[in-house]
Design a protein around this motif. Sequence first.
Motif, PDB file in Angstrom:
ATOM      1  N   PHE A  27       0.820  -1.246  -0.053  1.00  0.00           N
ATOM      2  CA  PHE A  27       0.005   0.044   0.078  1.00  0.00           C
ATOM      3  C   PHE A  27       0.980   1.270  -0.141  1.00  0.00           C
ATOM      4  N   GLU A  28       1.862   1.259   0.753  1.00  0.00           N
ATOM      5  CA  GLU A  28       2.687   2.431   0.942  1.00  0.00           C
ATOM      6  C   GLU A  28       3.553   2.745  -0.603  1.00  0.00           C
ATOM      7  N   ILE A  29       3.721   1.675  -1.201  1.00  0.00           N
ATOM      8  CA  ILE A  29       4.261   1.835  -2.687  1.00  0.00           C
ATOM      9  C   ILE A  29       3.351   2.358  -3.514  1.00  0.00           C
ATOM     10  N   LEU A  30       2.160   1.737  -3.368  1.00  0.00           N
ATOM     11  CA  LEU A  30       1.093   2.330  -4.441  1.00  0.00           C
ATOM     12  C   LEU A  30       0.813   3.856  -3.912  1.00  0.00           C
ATOM     13  N   GLU A  31       0.735   4.113  -2.547  1.00  0.00           N
ATOM     14  CA  GLU A  31       0.437   5.427  -2.226  1.00  0.00           C
ATOM     15  C   GLU A  31       1.489   6.628  -2.839  1.00  0.00           C
ATOM     16  N   VAL A  32       2.731   6.133  -2.952  1.00  0.00           N
ATOM     17  CA  VAL A  32       3.629   6.822  -3.558  1.00  0.00           C
ATOM     18  C   VAL A  32       3.386   7.418  -5.101  1.00  0.00           C
TER      19      VAL A  32
END
Length: 223
Positions: free
Chosen positions: A158-163
């Motif tokens: 999710f963190e990667i997608l958020e970036v």
Amino acid sequence: MEILVVEDDERVSDALSAFLARSGYSVHRATDGAAAIDAVVPETEAVILDLGLPDIDGIDVCRRIRAFSGVPIIIATARSQVEERIRGLHAGADDFVVKPYDVRELVARIEAVTRRSRTVPGLGEPRLVIDAQDVYIDITNRYATVASTAIELTPKEFEILEVLARYPGVPVPRDRIIREVWGTDWSGFNRSLEVHVGSIRRKLDPNSLIETVRGLGYRLAVS
């Protein structure tokens, strides 16, 4: 914050648990894989997982926990081979540290993997949503669907997608993603990033939202 320490070496567990307690964490402990799986409850906010457990290999423990929980998992082990790191990440781990490690670095990693999962959007903050190619991802509320069917994404995914979602259609350099997601500029996380992106792509299959930009990084293929 409630941390589950999974470690069969009593001396290591005692020392780590004492340091975490002094750092303000509430610590729970498990000495084998079965106990670790049973100890993960909704209140658990992070798991520190050794791989060399007496009953179940730590990779399998990681996989079983990930099957029912999105809790951040940091593997902490003496196994230093790259293949072990890749296996751990494929099993759903969010990070990996090799013994002996500096406990201050471990605490920093705990903060990094849990930072976004602890964040509560402020009043009036707009929702960050990806809605393209039959994929719907609500980054703010942390859920995703493909063809209206829910899919499970780990906290790190999710963190990667958020970036990427903050710059739709724009190439985002690898080093920037690593800095924002892992909180470091160390290029050694390039392989970890590749593994996580590969996992996201498999979960979104047959869609191709994440494109590789050769020599630079990744971008979300949205207009």
